[in-house]
Design an enzyme around this catalytic site. Structure first.
Site, PDB file in Angstrom:
ATOM      1  CG  ASN A  29     -19.179  44.122  25.556  1.00  0.00           C
ATOM      2  OD1 ASN A  29     -19.871  45.375  25.097  1.00  0.00           O
ATOM      3  ND2 ASN A  29     -18.727  43.421  24.676  1.00  0.00           N
ATOM      4  CG  LEU A  72     -26.024  30.581  31.226  1.00  0.00           C
ATOM      5  CD1 LEU A  72     -26.568  31.949  31.480  1.00  0.00           C
ATOM      6  CD2 LEU A  72     -25.242  30.202  32.452  1.00  0.00           C
ATOM      7  CG  ASN A 100     -25.154  36.965  24.995  1.00  0.00           C
ATOM      8  OD1 ASN A 100     -24.155  37.094  25.466  1.00  0.00           O
ATOM      9  ND2 ASN A 100     -25.220  36.183  23.801  1.00  0.00           N
ATOM     10  CG  HIS A 126     -24.830  36.654  18.620  1.00  0.00           C
ATOM     11  ND1 HIS A 126     -24.009  35.605  19.124  1.00  0.00           N
ATOM     12  CD2 HIS A 126     -24.967  36.706  17.416  1.00  0.00           C
ATOM     13  CE1 HIS A 126     -23.551  35.007  18.035  1.00  0.00           C
ATOM     14  NE2 HIS A 126     -24.232  35.839  16.936  1.00  0.00           N
ATOM     15  CG  LEU A 176     -26.840  28.612  21.671  1.00  0.00           C
ATOM     16  CD1 LEU A 176     -26.378  29.270  23.176  1.00  0.00           C
ATOM     17  CD2 LEU A 176     -26.070  27.661  21.260  1.00  0.00           C
TER      18      LEU A 176
HETATM   19  N1  NHR Z   1     -26.898  30.270  27.401  1.00  0.00           N
HETATM   20  C1  NHR Z   1     -28.386  30.085  27.224  1.00  0.00           C
HETATM   21  N2  NHR Z   1     -29.316  29.201  27.702  1.00  0.00           N
HETATM   22  N3  NHR Z   1     -28.851  30.793  26.062  1.00  0.00           N
HETATM   23  C2  NHR Z   1     -28.173  31.697  25.432  1.00  0.00           C
HETATM   24  O1  NHR Z   1     -28.766  32.156  24.268  1.00  0.00           O
HETATM   25  C3  NHR Z   1     -26.921  31.827  25.459  1.00  0.00           C
HETATM   26  C4  NHR Z   1     -26.250  31.196  26.795  1.00  0.00           C
HETATM   27  C5  NHR Z   1     -25.249  31.209  27.144  1.00  0.00           C
HETATM   28  C6  NHR Z   1     -24.314  32.128  26.378  1.00  0.00           C
HETATM   29  C7  NHR Z   1     -23.677  33.654  24.589  1.00  0.00           C
HETATM   30  C8  NHR Z   1     -23.502  33.060  23.116  1.00  0.00           C
HETATM   31  C9  NHR Z   1     -22.976  34.018  22.023  1.00  0.00           C
HETATM   32  O2  NHR Z   1     -23.226  35.238  22.469  1.00  0.00           O
HETATM   33  C10 NHR Z   1     -24.665  32.914  25.581  1.00  0.00           C
HETATM   34  C11 NHR Z   1     -26.161  32.595  24.916  1.00  0.00           C
HETATM   35  C12 NHR Z   1     -21.313  30.228  24.103  1.00  0.00           C
HETATM   36  C13 NHR Z   1     -21.610  29.233  23.277  1.00  0.00           C
HETATM   37  C14 NHR Z   1     -20.828  27.779  23.310  1.00  0.00           C
HETATM   38  O3  NHR Z   1     -21.063  26.973  22.343  1.00  0.00           O
HETATM   39  C15 NHR Z   1     -22.633  29.449  22.234  1.00  0.00           C
HETATM   40  C16 NHR Z   1     -23.298  30.874  22.238  1.00  0.00           C
HETATM   41  C17 NHR Z   1     -22.796  31.675  23.186  1.00  0.00           C
HETATM   42  C18 NHR Z   1     -21.811  31.612  24.117  1.00  0.00           C
HETATM   43  N4  NHR Z   1     -20.297  27.728  24.364  1.00  0.00           N
HETATM   44  C19 NHR Z   1     -19.424  26.496  24.448  1.00  0.00           C
HETATM   45  C20 NHR Z   1     -20.156  25.606  25.632  1.00  0.00           C
HETATM   46  O4  NHR Z   1     -20.142  24.313  25.589  1.00  0.00           O
HETATM   47  C21 NHR Z   1     -18.049  26.562  24.905  1.00  0.00           C
HETATM   48  C22 NHR Z   1     -17.367  27.130  23.990  1.00  0.00           C
HETATM   49  C23 NHR Z   1     -15.946  27.778  24.502  1.00  0.00           C
HETATM   50  O5  NHR Z   1     -15.661  27.570  25.949  1.00  0.00           O
HETATM   51  O6  NHR Z   1     -15.196  28.355  23.945  1.00  0.00           O
HETATM   52  O7  NHR Z   1     -20.714  26.054  26.325  1.00  0.00           O
HETATM   53  O8  NHR Z   1     -22.576  33.481  21.189  1.00  0.00           O
HETATM   54  C1  GAR Z   2     -18.137  40.666  22.305  1.00  0.00           C
HETATM   55  O1  GAR Z   2     -17.686  41.226  21.039  1.00  0.00           O
HETATM   56  C2  GAR Z   2     -19.548  39.603  22.259  1.00  0.00           C
HETATM   57  O2  GAR Z   2     -20.287  40.156  21.254  1.00  0.00           O
HETATM   58  C3  GAR Z   2     -18.722  38.423  21.701  1.00  0.00           C
HETATM   59  O3  GAR Z   2     -17.433  38.315  22.653  1.00  0.00           O
HETATM   60  C4  GAR Z   2     -17.097  39.702  22.603  1.00  0.00           C
HETATM   61  C5  GAR Z   2     -16.642  39.897  24.413  1.00  0.00           C
HETATM   62  O4  GAR Z   2     -15.725  40.818  24.412  1.00  0.00           O
HETATM   63  N1  GAR Z   2     -19.442  37.492  22.146  1.00  0.00           N
HETATM   64  C6  GAR Z   2     -19.518  36.333  21.789  1.00  0.00           C
HETATM   65  O5  GAR Z   2     -18.877  35.959  20.617  1.00  0.00           O
HETATM   66  C7  GAR Z   2     -20.130  35.208  22.409  1.00  0.00           C
HETATM   67  N2  GAR Z   2     -20.070  33.745  21.730  1.00  0.00           N
HETATM   68  P1  GAR Z   2     -15.070  41.295  25.585  1.00  0.00           P
HETATM   69  O6  GAR Z   2     -15.028  40.391  26.693  1.00  0.00           O
HETATM   70  O7  GAR Z   2     -14.202  42.415  25.430  1.00  0.00           O
HETATM   71  O8  GAR Z   2     -16.575  41.915  26.313  1.00  0.00           O
END
Ligand code: NHR
Ligand code: GAR
Length: 218
Positions: free
Chosen positions: A20, A99, A113, A115, A150
């Site tokens: 991305n 975050l 973000n 998703h 989230l």
């Molecule tokens: N932060 C907030 N406050 N709100 C959202 O909607 C967020 C965010 C941070 C990231 C992306 C999200 C996704 O697209 C995102 C949305 C990571 C996790 C997670 O569980 C969940 C959702 C998303 C990204 N992360 C673990 C943690 O403990 C670690 C997982 C790992 O390192 O592989 O942070 O899905």
């Molecule tokens: C994207 O497909 C995005 O939707 C997904 O990870 C990929 C990132 O790809 N996000 C998540 O699953 C967040 N949990 P990229 O690093 O090649 O942009």
């Protein structure tokens, strides 16, 4: 009256391959982005997206989350790293750290973000597999505002594809990512140009409430 047009500046946060991020870089190179990619920051030193940033001459940094005592001190360190670049727009592009409320409030209404699901369907992980298991006819990806909840911030723009009988999680991933590379820069441009806003927890586009995301079929 003198109107000073200040160019928007974006920080892009990544954790991994950064396809991305590459889509944003390509659009910038073509002069089709309404903002400047000012800085890229990763929570993993080995994220391939850092190589993409480096090649494009974009300042980049790593803040390894494991080196911080808690979530908020990691977030404060990321914010301090971004500060010199004065971003007015934050783009999460495969960024995998949740975050803290502190960080989200600091950049309220300025964080997007993407998703890989048609939100509000399938928040969380393994979306491609879950779509196949449920036998859904459609799948896609959604750009949404990041709030303290989230995957729960208002969805803005979705790209939708039809699920084919032969699809696997991998084939869905490939098609969904290609769609992401089209819709994410478009939605980010809306925010950068002030067309898209978050006000009182709800998204508006051109002043009209977005009760549901705009959906594009691919
Ligand atoms: N932060 C907030 N406050 N709100 C959202 O909607 C967020 C965010 C941070 C990231 C992306 C999200 C996704 O697209 C995102 C949305 C990571 C996790 C997670 O569980 C969940 C959702 C998303 C990204 N992360 C673990 C943690 O403990 C670690 C997982 C790992 O390192 O592989 O942070 O899905
Ligand atoms: C994207 O497909 C995005 O939707 C997904 O990870 C990929 C990132 O790809 N996000 C998540 O699953 C967040 N949990 P990229 O690093 O090649 O942009």
């Amino acid at each position: 009256m003198i109107v000073v047009e200040t160019a928007s500046r974006a920080a892009i946060l990544i954790s991994g391959s950064g396809t991305n991020l590459q889509a944003f870089i390509d659009r910038q190179r073509e002069g089709r982005l309404a903002f400047e990619i000012a800085v890229v920051c990763s929570n993993r030193a080995d994220a391939y997206g850092l190589v993409r940033a480096e090649r494009a001459g974009i300042p980049n940094c790593t803040r390894a989350h494991g080196e911080f005592a808690d979530r908020e001190s990691f977030d404060r360190s990321v914010a301090a790293a971004l500060e010199p670049y004065a971003p007015d727009l934050l783009i999460l592009a495969g960024f995998m750290r949740i975050l803290s409320p502190w960080f989200v409030r600091r950049y309220e209404g300025r964080i997007l973000n993407i998703h890989p699901a048609l939100l509000p369907l399938y928040p969380g992980l393994h979306t491609h597999r879950r779509v196949l298991e449920a036998g859904d006819s459609h799948h896609g990806s959604t750009v949404h505002f990041v709030t303290e909840e989230l995957d729960g911030g208002p969805p803005v723009l979705a790209g939708r594809i039809a699920v084919e009988p032969a699809d696997t999680p991998e084939s869905l991933n490939d098609r969904v990512q290609a769609v992401e590379h089209r819709i994410y820069p478009e939605a980010a441009d809306w925010l950068a140009t002030g067309r898209l806003r978050l006000s009182e927890g709800a998204a508006t586009l051109d002043g009209e409430p977005l009760d549901a995301p705009i959906v594009r079929d691919f």
